[in-house]
Design a protein around this motif. Structure first.
Motif, mmCIF file in Angstrom:
data_model
loop_
_atom_site.group_PDB
_atom_site.id
_atom_site.type_symbol
_atom_site.label_atom_id
_atom_site.label_comp_id
_atom_site.label_asym_id
_atom_site.label_seq_id
_atom_site.Cartn_x
_atom_site.Cartn_y
_atom_site.Cartn_z
ATOM 1 N N VAL A 62 0.827 -1.213 0.000
ATOM 2 C CA VAL A 62 0.000 0.000 0.000
ATOM 3 C C VAL A 62 0.861 1.262 0.000
ATOM 4 O O VAL A 62 0.525 2.252 -0.660
ATOM 5 C CB VAL A 62 -0.950 0.011 1.222
ATOM 6 N N LEU A 63 1.971 1.257 0.707
ATOM 7 C CA LEU A 63 2.739 2.480 0.940
ATOM 8 C C LEU A 63 3.143 3.186 -0.344
ATOM 9 O O LEU A 63 3.111 4.418 -0.418
ATOM 10 C CB LEU A 63 3.998 2.167 1.769
ATOM 11 N N HIS A 64 3.528 2.417 -1.369
ATOM 12 C CA HIS A 64 4.026 3.068 -2.591
ATOM 13 C C HIS A 64 2.918 3.756 -3.385
ATOM 14 O O HIS A 64 3.199 4.498 -4.329
ATOM 15 C CB HIS A 64 4.763 2.047 -3.479
ATOM 16 N N HIS A 65 1.673 3.547 -3.012
ATOM 17 C CA HIS A 65 0.554 4.219 -3.677
ATOM 18 C C HIS A 65 0.299 5.607 -3.086
ATOM 19 O O HIS A 65 -0.511 6.362 -3.634
ATOM 20 C CB HIS A 65 -0.730 3.401 -3.533
ATOM 21 N N LEU A 66 0.963 5.946 -1.977
ATOM 22 C CA LEU A 66 0.594 7.129 -1.205
ATOM 23 C C LEU A 66 1.564 8.285 -1.405
ATOM 24 O O LEU A 66 2.775 8.086 -1.510
ATOM 25 C CB LEU A 66 0.554 6.772 0.288
ATOM 26 N N ASP A 81 6.044 -3.613 2.165
ATOM 27 C CA ASP A 81 6.008 -3.105 0.801
ATOM 28 C C ASP A 81 7.243 -3.572 0.040
ATOM 29 O O ASP A 81 8.188 -4.142 0.611
ATOM 30 C CB ASP A 81 5.936 -1.578 0.797
ATOM 31 N N ILE A 82 7.224 -3.289 -1.259
ATOM 32 C CA ILE A 82 8.335 -3.633 -2.141
ATOM 33 C C ILE A 82 9.506 -2.688 -1.863
ATOM 34 O O ILE A 82 9.304 -1.520 -1.543
ATOM 35 C CB ILE A 82 7.901 -3.463 -3.613
ATOM 36 N N GLU A 83 10.720 -3.186 -1.995
ATOM 37 C CA GLU A 83 11.898 -2.322 -1.978
ATOM 38 C C GLU A 83 12.331 -2.046 -3.423
ATOM 39 O O GLU A 83 12.526 -2.975 -4.206
ATOM 40 C CB GLU A 83 13.060 -2.976 -1.230
ATOM 41 N N ARG A 84 12.447 -0.780 -3.764
ATOM 42 C CA ARG A 84 12.869 -0.432 -5.126
ATOM 43 C C ARG A 84 14.333 -0.817 -5.341
ATOM 44 O O ARG A 84 15.211 -0.403 -4.596
ATOM 45 C CB ARG A 84 12.698 1.067 -5.372
ATOM 46 N N HIS A 85 14.562 -1.634 -6.359
ATOM 47 C CA HIS A 85 15.913 -2.109 -6.646
ATOM 48 C C HIS A 85 15.941 -2.600 -8.087
ATOM 49 O O HIS A 85 14.966 -3.225 -8.551
ATOM 50 C CB HIS A 85 16.291 -3.249 -5.693
ATOM 51 N N ARG A 107 7.816 2.999 -8.260
ATOM 52 C CA ARG A 107 7.279 4.002 -7.331
ATOM 53 C C ARG A 107 7.618 3.708 -5.874
ATOM 54 O O ARG A 107 7.376 4.569 -5.004
ATOM 55 C CB ARG A 107 5.751 4.055 -7.472
ATOM 56 N N SER A 108 8.153 2.555 -5.581
ATOM 57 C CA SER A 108 8.356 2.152 -4.189
ATOM 58 C C SER A 108 9.598 2.814 -3.587
ATOM 59 O O SER A 108 10.381 3.474 -4.266
ATOM 60 C CB SER A 108 8.447 0.636 -4.087
ATOM 61 N N PHE A 109 9.770 2.615 -2.279
ATOM 62 C CA PHE A 109 10.864 3.215 -1.534
ATOM 63 C C PHE A 109 12.119 2.337 -1.581
ATOM 64 O O PHE A 109 12.028 1.114 -1.685
ATOM 65 C CB PHE A 109 10.483 3.370 -0.052
ATOM 66 N N GLY A 159 14.043 7.322 6.111
ATOM 67 C CA GLY A 159 14.130 8.772 6.226
ATOM 68 C C GLY A 159 12.804 9.456 6.482
ATOM 69 O O GLY A 159 12.771 10.548 7.061
ATOM 70 N N VAL A 160 11.700 8.845 6.055
ATOM 71 C CA VAL A 160 10.384 9.465 6.264
ATOM 72 C C VAL A 160 9.626 8.832 7.430
ATOM 73 O O VAL A 160 8.562 9.329 7.812
ATOM 74 C CB VAL A 160 9.517 9.372 4.984
#
Length: 233
Positions: free
Chosen positions: A122-126, A150-154, A184-186, A193-194
């Motif tokens: 869900v987090l990457h949609h926000l 959530d997914i880790e962007r890599h 779009r993910s973190f 950091g957030v």
């Protein structure tokens, strides 16, 4: 999938196929064994809230595993999307599992509380404000623990998902939306950091992040996410 005018049949297939994709990429079994099952009991009922439940495969898996293990768990799964709610409630009923069309803020306003609060992908949609609001709501709703996976962007996550899904899911949004979600993910550093004070991020396999919170010992304290929200109001 977020497009309200997307193809209804392709969306239905996407919801139906999520259970196969999440079985591989969500790390849900690990989360259940490591974070959820130790909080459950065979004699004392527990409650769990799944935020942004989509087609309901995560909530269904958790409800089934608890029954299999002889543990008492009531699962409430919420999603504001009418299409997701219609699909989820159209599947065979499972004892102890209910689907509701709602936002987390609706449950906060109603004064509801749950032992465990979680979300999956869900987090990457926000946006930033939406993420902050979700974390505040999560703290208010949870008695014991919050788990936002959530997914880790890599680059390897993107490549692996692209190759792994290329022969499959041609008539759904699984592949195209999955690749978009990874972009779009973190990263670990970005999510850390957030994350407000009191929240911690851990890295899991395969290319996953878990944003976790537990209430402070003094339950009368204002939550850290709420303090940040008030400071920036």
């Amino acid at each position: 999938m977020d497009d309200p005018h997307c193809d209804a049949e392709a969306l239905r297939r996407t919801y139906a196929n999520f259970r196969y994709v999440n079985a591989v990429v969500s790390g849900l079994r690990h989360t259940y064994r490591h974070d959820i099952r130790p909080l459950l009991s065979a004699t004392a009922p527990r409650t769990l809230l799944d935020i942004g439940s989509g087609g309901g495969d995560v909530a269904r898996s958790l409800a089934r595993w608890a029954v299999r293990d002889g543990l008492l768990l009531t699962v409430t799964a919420i999603d504001p999307d009418a299409r997701a709610h219609a699909y989820a409630t159209g599947q065979p009923a499972i004892p102890g599992l209910q689907f509701r069309r709602a936002h987390s803020a609706d449950l906060v306003a109603a004064g509801e509380r749950f032992d465990i609060v979680l979300s999956n992908h869900v987090l990457h949609h926000l946006g930033a404000a939406e993420l902050g609001a979700l974390l505040v709501d999560s703290e208010r709703l949870s008695r014991s623990v919050v788990l936002h996976g959530d997914i880790e962007r890599h680059p390897l996550a993107y490549l692996g998902f692209g190759l792994g899904t290329w022969p499959f899911f041609r008539r759904s949004y699984i592949r195209v939306d999955g690749l978009t979600s990874i972009r779009r993910s973190f990263t670990f550093r970005e999510l850390a950091g957030v994350a407000p004070p009191g929240w911690n991020v851990r890295r899991e396999l395969p290319y996953r992040l878990m944003l976790r919170w537990q209430p402070p010992p003094d339950s009368t304290r204002i939550s850290t996410a709420e303090k940040e929200r008030r400071a920036h109001a």
